[in-house]
Scaffold this active site. Structure first.
Site, mmCIF file in Angstrom:
data_model
loop_
_atom_site.group_PDB
_atom_site.id
_atom_site.type_symbol
_atom_site.label_atom_id
_atom_site.label_comp_id
_atom_site.label_asym_id
_atom_site.label_seq_id
_atom_site.Cartn_x
_atom_site.Cartn_y
_atom_site.Cartn_z
ATOM 1 N N ASP A 41 0.814 -1.222 0.000
ATOM 2 C CA ASP A 41 0.000 0.000 0.000
ATOM 3 C C ASP A 41 0.847 1.272 0.000
ATOM 4 O OD1 ASP A 41 -2.000 -1.844 0.371
ATOM 5 O OD2 ASP A 41 -2.906 -0.831 2.075
ATOM 6 N N HIS A 187 3.807 -2.186 3.057
ATOM 7 C CA HIS A 187 3.783 -0.814 2.521
ATOM 8 C C HIS A 187 5.032 -0.550 1.696
ATOM 9 C CE1 HIS A 187 0.952 -0.754 5.850
ATOM 10 N NE2 HIS A 187 0.354 0.233 5.225
#
Ligand SMILES: [Zn+2]
Length: 237
Positions: A41, A187
Site C-alpha cells: 500500500d 507498505h
C-alpha cells in the site's frame, strides 16, 4: 474490537460474494503449495518501490499494489513498471485522506479519479479498492459496489510501517505461520517490505495476486469485463 463485533464482521464477510468484499482468499490451495497474496500500500515511492520490484522479480513473485493517485501522478513510470512486470494494481484513493474527515462523495470522487489515472497509465481497468485504514461507512461501501469495485482488505498485518530495523522483520517472520488464503498487508512507501518479501520466499509458498483468486471464484469473459466498468471509466473522462 469486541468479540461480538468481530463475530458480526466475520458473519457479514462470510455472507457476501468475494467480488464485493475480500478479507482473505480461499483456504484450500489448488497446488501443494500454500497460496498467499502479498499486498503493498501507499506507493509508488521513488526509492522503495523499485527495490521491492527488483526483489519480487528475482523470486518470480507477483503482488498487488494499492497505489495512491497523487503518487501515480508523481511517478507514472513506476506505475507502468509495476503493471509491465505482471503485478496487479489496486486503488487506494487519490490523497489517502483520513476516513473520518472524508465525506462519501469526496471519497468516491477520489476513487474514480485514481481509477481513471491507473487506466490511462496502464490501459487496464482496476477492480480492487482498498480504503485507507480499511475504514468505510455504509454510503462509501454502497458507492463502491455501485462502481463494481471489490473492497479488498487483509487478514495479516505485520505493521511494517512501524518497524525501525530488520530485526523486527525477522521477529515477525519467525512468528508468522502462513496459511493458504492469507492476504498480507505491507507498505512500499516504507523500507521494510523488500526485506520481508526476500525472507518470505519459500518453496512451500506460492504468491498470487488478489485477482487470481477472484477470477477463480468469478471467471470473467474474454474482454475481461465482468461488469460494465470500462464504459463507466470512459464516461467520467
Ligand atoms: Zn494506506
Amino acid at each position: 474490537m469486541s468479540a461480538l463485533r468481530q463475530l458480526l464482521k466475520s458473519a457479514f464477510t462470510a455472507a457476501l460474494p468475494q467480488s464485493w468484499l475480500m478479507t482473505r482468499g480461499p483456504r484450500a490451495s489448488v497446488t501443494e503449495q500454500k497460496e498467499i497474496a502479498l499486498t503493498f500500500d501507499d506507493g509508488p515511492h521513488p526509492e522503495h518501490t523499485p527495490r521491492l520490484l527488483d526483489v519480487l522479480a528475482e523470486g518470480g513473485v507477483k503482488g498487488t499494489f494499492f497505489v495512491i493517485g497523487e503518487q501515480t501522478l508523481r511517478h507514472p513510470k513506476l506505475v507502468r513498471r509495476i503493471a509491465e512486470e505482471g503485478h496487479e494494481i489496486g486503488n487506494h484513493t487519490w490523497t489517502h485522506s483520513e476516513p473520518s474527515r472524508t465525506p462519501a462523495n469526496r471519497f468516491l470522487e477520489e476513487v474514480t479519479q485514481t481509477r481513471r489515472m491507473i487506466h490511462n497509465l496502464t490501459g487496464r481497468d482496476c477492480r480492487l479498492m482498498r480504503p485507507p485504514k480499511g475504514v468505510l461507512t455504509i454510503h462509501k461501501t454502497l458507492g463502491l459496489w455501485r462502481q463494481q469495485q471489490t473492497i479488498a482488505l487483509w487478514n495479516k498485518d505485520p505493521k511494517d510501517f512501524a518497524m525501525t530495523d530488520e530485526t523486527q522483520v525477522h521477529r515477525w517472520l519467525e512468528s508468522y505461520r502462513p496459511r493458504s488464503g492469507d492476504i498480507v498487508l505491507l507498505h512500499d512507501n516504507h523500507p521494510r517490505a523488500a526485506g520481508a518479501v526476500e525472507r518470505l520466499k519459500r518453496d512451500d509458498l506460492r504468491f498470487v495476486t488478489m485477482s487470481e483468486w477472484l477470477d477463480r471464484a468469478h471467471p470473467r469473459n474474454e474482454t475481461g469485463a465482468e461488469h460494465p466498468v470500462k464504459q463507466e471509466v470512459a464516461d467520467v473522462r
